[in-house]
Scaffold this motif. Structure first.
Motif, mmCIF file in Angstrom:
data_model
loop_
_atom_site.group_PDB
_atom_site.id
_atom_site.type_symbol
_atom_site.label_atom_id
_atom_site.label_comp_id
_atom_site.label_asym_id
_atom_site.label_seq_id
_atom_site.Cartn_x
_atom_site.Cartn_y
_atom_site.Cartn_z
ATOM 1 N N HIS A 192 6.163 6.186 -5.313
ATOM 2 C CA HIS A 192 6.224 5.579 -6.642
ATOM 3 C C HIS A 192 4.874 5.431 -7.354
ATOM 4 O O HIS A 192 4.851 5.153 -8.556
ATOM 5 N N ILE A 193 3.758 5.563 -6.627
ATOM 6 C CA ILE A 193 2.437 5.380 -7.228
ATOM 7 C C ILE A 193 1.769 6.735 -7.393
ATOM 8 O O ILE A 193 1.829 7.581 -6.497
ATOM 9 N N GLY A 194 1.126 6.942 -8.541
ATOM 10 C CA GLY A 194 0.514 8.224 -8.845
ATOM 11 C C GLY A 194 -0.442 8.699 -7.757
ATOM 12 O O GLY A 194 -1.218 7.900 -7.220
ATOM 13 N N PRO A 195 -0.419 9.987 -7.439
ATOM 14 C CA PRO A 195 -1.251 10.512 -6.344
ATOM 15 C C PRO A 195 -2.752 10.434 -6.606
ATOM 16 O O PRO A 195 -3.537 10.508 -5.663
#
Length: 501
Positions: A17-20
């Motif tokens: 769910h969190i940007g790479p």
């Protein structure tokens, strides 16, 4: 403490769910931190880690006085600054009292990036100029306008990433830079480089709006500009119709010890036109500030464009800001930065005598860098060794980071409650680890302390602070160490031979 998810589940959900591009510390084995107190952080298993890198929790993690101020105000009111409220004006008054008199007008915002973005707007509106001079390896934030003036960031995008209105001056680094410790006047030499940029820019028909610099470069490798550099740069920039912006986001609020602001290390005759603040200002609460002169503020106000910030200067943020200022004063955290910082530098200087991997020790107060090298004469950056050391320290439950253009500089910028016992513990652990690394690599360990006796300040037996402890700027390289308190300079010989925070 009971957790909703296991560490593995938390990591899996983060990846989903969190940007790479949002990185974590210690990517090979990231920490799950569930609480913190003072200079210590605790993981989900209750293991305690000594925090040597967190300049955001400035007065210590979870400080009870700051928490009480926040909750007390939150129970009453939190709204925007279009309503009158005493917290806003009281905080502005208290904050500007720490600055030179002409820096008297505040704009409250929410992050260091936002503060530097607004500073650029103020500078560009002042005389209608557009171009900005920045420094090599500078980092001023993550929004588009300040990525444009942050070589530390835009260089990652390729050789054509620098915008035409941005001009990059050499970092005033006297260890690795163009003008080093053996130069008779590195401050003037580096300032002349800025003057050349101004002259070349004017020849091409462009105009300088601002010179911006971190008062001490952090991501750039813990770089302390030589005294007199800012004065000369300000003279050249102002003559060209520009302003001087001092970025104190990483290093302000007493971290250097004797002074409240790092730009004051340059001397009483230097006053910037704009100062930006962030990270430590709210002890972890998202807030920041831009302070400037009445003249610049009125010119900006005359534009006809209202400046409004939904959350900047809200009553809760101001209550927290006031509490942080009060804790710094009541707990003598500036004095602690001086005492503990001096002791830390002394201990690290002893490690430099012993370990060939240590090329340079530099710092002031609780802002210290250890430049690791593979070869002292060539000053070859020991990047892999620095990364290895950081991970080994984590195994010993000590959190430290490495940065600089070569990612080889160990960065000390702990909470201001960091103690002498903490400093001793960290350095003793580093000593053991460096010895192991050097033995594994076949490097000879030097341990002739007698050649540098004058550079050492012994701890008085049974005393809790070093004998004659003073606020100092220390820079120990392969040929000399210089300690300054703004009044004197003395030299003595010594042996010759990217996690982002």
């Amino acid at each position: 403490m009971e957790q909703r998810y296991s560490k593995a589940e938390t990591l899996a959900l983060r990846r989903k769910h969190i940007g790479p591009s949002c990185k974590v510390f210690f990517a090979k084995d990231p920490l799950k931190i569930v609480r913190a107190q003072g200079q210590y952080m605790f993981d989900e298993k209750g293991e305690k880690y000594l925090d040597c890198i967190n300049n955001v929790a400035h007065v210590g993690h979870s400080h009870p006085y700051v928490i009480k101020a926040a909750t007390k105000q939150m129970e009453l009111l939190n709204t925007n600054s279009r309503f009158l409220h005493d917290n806003l004006v009281q905080y502005a008054q208290r904050l500007t009292a720490t600055l030179p008199e002409k820096l008297s007008v505040c704009y409250f915002v929410n992050s260091g990036s936002e503060a530097n973005d607004l500073a650029l707007r103020l500078a560009r509106w002042y005389h209608g100029h557009q171009d900005v001079i920045t420094l090599e390896n500078a980092y001023h934030g993550h929004v588009t306008s300040v990525i444009d003036i942050s070589p530390y960031k835009f260089n990652e995008l390729g050789k054509d990433s620098k915008k035409e209105f941005v001009h990059v001056a050499p970092s005033p680094d006297i260890y690795r830079g163009k003008y080093r410790e053996d130069h008779p006047d590195p401050a003037s030499a580096y300032a002349e480089e800025v003057k050349k940029i101004i002259e070349e820019t004017q020849k091409s028909g462009r105009k300088i709006a601002a010179f911006i610099a971190e008062s001490m470069q952090s991501c750039g490798g813990q770089i302390i500009p030589p005294v007199g550099y800012f004065q000369k740069v300000a003279e050249y920039v102002r003559a060209a119709g520009g302003v001087f912006i001092a970025d104190e986001v990483q290093v302000g609020f007493g971290r250097v010890g004797k002074h409240f602001w790092a730009f004051q290390l340059q001397g009483e005759d230097f006053v910037p036109d704009i100062v930006t603040m962030g990270k430590p200002i709210g002890n972890g609460h998202p807030m920041s500030c831009v302070v400037t002169t009445r003249e610049i503020a009125e010119r900006f106000g005359a534009s006809g464009l209202e400046y409004f910030n939904t959350f900047g200067g809200n009553p809760v943020s101001c209550a927290i800001g006031l509490a942080v200022l009060e804790v710094i004063e009541k707990e003598d955290l500036q004095g602690n930065a001086t005492r503990v910082g001096s002791y830390l530098l002394e201990l690290l200087a002893e490690q430099k005598e012993k370990h060939p991997l240590v090329g340079d020790i530099r710092g002031v107060g609780l802002f210290v860098g250890v430049d690791l090298v593979r070869d002292r004469q060539m000053r070859t950056p020991a990047t892999a060794e620095a990364l290895h050391l950081i991970y080994k320290l984590k195994e010993h439950q000590i959190l430290l980071s490495a940065d600089g253009p070569h990612r080889n500089v160990l960065k000390f910028k702990p909470p201001m409650c960091f103690s002498m016992e903490d400093a001793k513990h960290v350095v003793e652990t580093i000593d053991v680890l460096l010895t192991e690394m050097e033995e594994a690599n076949g490097m000879k360990t030097e341990n002739d302390a007698s050649t540098n006796a004058q550079c050492k300040r012994k701890m008085t037996e049974g005393s809790s602070q070093p004998e004659g402890a003073i606020e100092s700027i220390t820079h120990m390289n392969g040929t000399a160490c210089r300690q300054e308190n703004g009044l004197f300079s003395k030299k003595c010989t010594v042996p010759s031979e990217r996690i982002r925070t």
